[in-house]
Write a protein that holds these residues in place. Structure first.
Motif, mmCIF file in Angstrom:
data_model
loop_
_atom_site.group_PDB
_atom_site.id
_atom_site.type_symbol
_atom_site.label_atom_id
_atom_site.label_comp_id
_atom_site.label_asym_id
_atom_site.label_seq_id
_atom_site.Cartn_x
_atom_site.Cartn_y
_atom_site.Cartn_z
ATOM 1 N N THR A 63 -2.055 -8.716 -0.117
ATOM 2 C CA THR A 63 -1.785 -7.413 -0.700
ATOM 3 C C THR A 63 -0.287 -7.217 -0.916
ATOM 4 O OG1 THR A 63 -3.706 -6.474 0.404
ATOM 5 C CG2 THR A 63 -2.053 -4.931 -0.392
ATOM 6 N N HIS A 64 0.103 -6.695 -2.086
ATOM 7 C CA HIS A 64 1.477 -6.333 -2.379
ATOM 8 C C HIS A 64 1.563 -4.813 -2.499
ATOM 9 C CE1 HIS A 64 2.049 -10.565 -2.913
ATOM 10 N NE2 HIS A 64 3.290 -10.422 -3.364
ATOM 11 N N TYR A 65 2.783 -4.304 -2.689
ATOM 12 C CA TYR A 65 2.992 -2.854 -2.664
ATOM 13 C C TYR A 65 3.942 -2.419 -3.777
ATOM 14 C CZ TYR A 65 1.125 -3.698 1.988
ATOM 15 O OH TYR A 65 0.344 -4.092 3.037
ATOM 16 N N SER A 66 3.748 -1.202 -4.234
ATOM 17 C CA SER A 66 4.638 -0.639 -5.243
ATOM 18 C C SER A 66 4.903 0.836 -4.942
ATOM 19 C CB SER A 66 4.039 -0.775 -6.646
ATOM 20 O OG SER A 66 4.885 -0.179 -7.617
ATOM 21 N N ARG A 67 6.150 1.230 -5.146
ATOM 22 C CA ARG A 67 6.538 2.624 -4.966
ATOM 23 C C ARG A 67 7.766 2.872 -5.836
ATOM 24 N NH1 ARG A 67 8.587 5.513 0.679
ATOM 25 N NH2 ARG A 67 7.671 7.575 0.295
ATOM 26 N N TRP B 17 2.911 5.378 -2.157
ATOM 27 C CA TRP B 17 2.720 3.932 -2.162
ATOM 28 C C TRP B 17 1.419 3.579 -2.884
ATOM 29 C CZ3 TRP B 17 6.212 0.386 -1.088
ATOM 30 C CH2 TRP B 17 7.246 0.675 -0.204
ATOM 31 N N HIS C 120 -1.239 0.144 -3.322
ATOM 32 C CA HIS C 120 -1.581 -1.215 -2.910
ATOM 33 C C HIS C 120 -1.892 -2.033 -4.165
ATOM 34 C CE1 HIS C 120 -2.210 1.024 0.806
ATOM 35 N NE2 HIS C 120 -2.135 -0.123 1.455
ATOM 36 N N PRO D 175 5.861 -3.401 2.459
ATOM 37 C CA PRO D 175 6.187 -2.014 2.090
ATOM 38 C C PRO D 175 7.552 -1.567 2.622
ATOM 39 C CG PRO D 175 4.649 -2.019 3.916
ATOM 40 C CD PRO D 175 4.839 -3.458 3.527
ATOM 41 N N TRP E 124 11.154 -1.058 -2.660
ATOM 42 C CA TRP E 124 10.528 -0.263 -3.710
ATOM 43 C C TRP E 124 11.415 -0.278 -4.948
ATOM 44 C CZ3 TRP E 124 12.068 1.674 1.034
ATOM 45 C CH2 TRP E 124 13.264 2.400 1.052
#
Length: 469
Positions: A3-7, A51, A53, A83, A86
């Motif tokens: 899993t990667h993250y974006s914000r 956030w 996912h 996380p 960003w």
């Protein structure tokens, strides 16, 4: 795949304020040029959005930044493995532009006001509604403003009763710039609702109570209405009806709140799809080595061997796929509105424009669901290294077809794999998670084979050739 993250962090210079800005987040399949996920949100007091996912980091990520509902900038973003990083976008203005912004904002403060809207979920007396929504008892002037901004509601009187599906415009003045458009949309919503009520199968309470869930579900192109027979006389190990008690785990009548939105929990639903994908892989492995556990007569033994995965699914399903949202959804007028009031702006679930645009479609969908009983919500991809497809039952030569690393990846990118099935709970207004199926398997056996998507037939032939070598 991990899993990667974006914000997104948004930086502003005074006199601009975060409350006037919002964003729409899009995930785009680069190969197909198709949006596969979208959501909207606001920035907090420090300029941070929420956030997200990201389960497939190779997808294109975009943020459409909006000022008072209008897109002013589109930026792309990266997906990060942890996380703790960003994306940052700074909204730069020149001295002259900043000076002009100050003048405009000063003008807005004098001549403009704040606007939001409220969706009535259940029939409720006007006075009871107002006491539940506003922090203080409305003054005579407040009532005059409320009535002036809602000419479409003839029942907005002290002794009146608001009805499910109606829209109430909430503003702190009668001169706000956005009011004209809001009132136009509210009038259209009222006309649409009156037309929808002419359908004998339409249930306004069911429609309004579950509007947000249906809105989310219909954003997925693989959402289908399916009959209850999907679980009858079906002992396939990938067709799983959860063992649960509605009074313990269901989202049904007694949990229905006058001021709550039932939504899909995207992150948790992915976990359910993943566990189901692991089961599919185990089934494929048993079948590949000619194990008796892949024989229909021995499905009970298969389920016993992989009981831990079945237990994980049962634990994840009901409690986490659906969630209740019971809080204010606008930065406007928070000083006069209660935190628990589900008052919305135009960023939440597409705003009032999307409500007007989609209420007819969602109303028909809700009516069909009440008649038929179940809705299936399918994942496009299960990130477990395996994709499962099952042929129609009349074609005995085409049994379960599994794409693994032995066959080659990317054979049928984006085909449907798993579908979570949601149905009516006791009482007829709420929803409950019923089970999960191999979408192109169990559903196809019930006459909805189109859910498998275009091109699956060629894949069967190709994999059959490999098996026969």
């Amino acid at each position: 795949m991990a899993t990667h993250y974006s914000r997104l962090q948004f930086k502003l210079k005074p006199p601009l304020q975060f409350k006037d800005f919002s964003f729409q987040f899009l995930v785009v399949n680069r190969e197909l040029g198709k949006t596969v996920f979208k959501d909207e949100g606001n920035f907090d007091d420090h300029g941070f959005g929420k956030w997200f996912h990201i389960y497939q980091p190779n997808r294109l990520l975009m943020y459409k930044i909006k000022y008072r509902g209008e897109v002013i900038k589109t930026v792309t973003a990266k997906a990060y493995p942890e996380p703790n990083k960003w994306s940052l976008f700074e909204f730069k203005t020149t001295v002259e532009a900043t000076k002009k912004a100050k003048e405009n904002i000063k003008e807005i403060q004098i001549h403009d006001g704040e606007v939001a809207w409220y969706l009535i979920k259940k029939a409720e007396p006007v006075m009871t509604w107002s006491q539940r929504i506003f922090k203080k008892t409305l003054s005579v002037k407040d009532w005059e403003i409320l009535k002036a901004n809602n000419p479409h509601l003839s029942n907005l009187v002290s002794m009146g009763v608001l009805q499910s599906g109606q829209v109430v415009i909430i503003a702190n003045s009668t001169t706000a710039k956005e009011l004209s458009e809001y009132k136009k949309q509210a009038q259209q919503a009222q006309q649409n609702l009156e037309q929808m009520k002419k359908d004998k199968d339409f249930d306004a309470d069911f429609f309004a109570q579950n509007y947000e869930f249906f809105y989310d579900a219909l954003l997925r192109e693989n959402t289908r209405i399916v009959g209850k027979t999907i679980f009858e006389e079906n002992q396939h190990p990938l067709t799983i009806k959860f063992d649960q008690k509605e009074e313990k785990d269901g989202f049904f009548e007694q949990k229905m709140a006058v001021d709550g939105a039932l939504s899909m929990a995207e992150g948790q639903s992915h976990r359910i799809y993943r566990i189901h994908g692991e089961l599919a892989q185990k089934y494929a492995e048993e079948q590949a080595k000619g194990s008796g556990l892949a024989n229909p007569k021995n499905f009970a033994q298969f389920k016993q061997k992989y009981a831990s995965l079945y237990n994980q699914l049962d634990q994840e399903s009901v409690k986490k796929f659906l969630r209740w949202d019971q809080s204010i959804k606008t930065n406007n007028m928070r000083r006069i509105l209660k935190q628990s009031a589900l008052v919305r702006d135009n960023t939440y679930k597409g705003g009032i424009k999307d409500y007007v645009k989609k209420m007819g479609e969602i109303g028909k969908f809700a009516s069909q669901l009440k008649i038929v009983g179940y809705v299936s919500i399918a994942a496009d991809v299960v990130n477990s290294g395996v994709s499962v497809y099952e042929a129609a039952p009349e074609d005995k030569a085409r049994t379960t077809v599994v794409e693994t690393t032995k066959v080659g990846t990317g054979l049928i990118a984006g085909a449907v794999v798993s579908a979570i099935v949601v149905g009516l709970a006791t009482g007829g207004t709420g929803l409950i998670v019923i089970g999960i199926v191999a979408a192109s398997g169990a559903i196809a056996t019930k006459g909805v084979s189109e859910i498998s998507g275009y091109g699956v037939g060629e894949a069967y032939d190709y994999i059959d050739e490999i098996r026969n070598k």
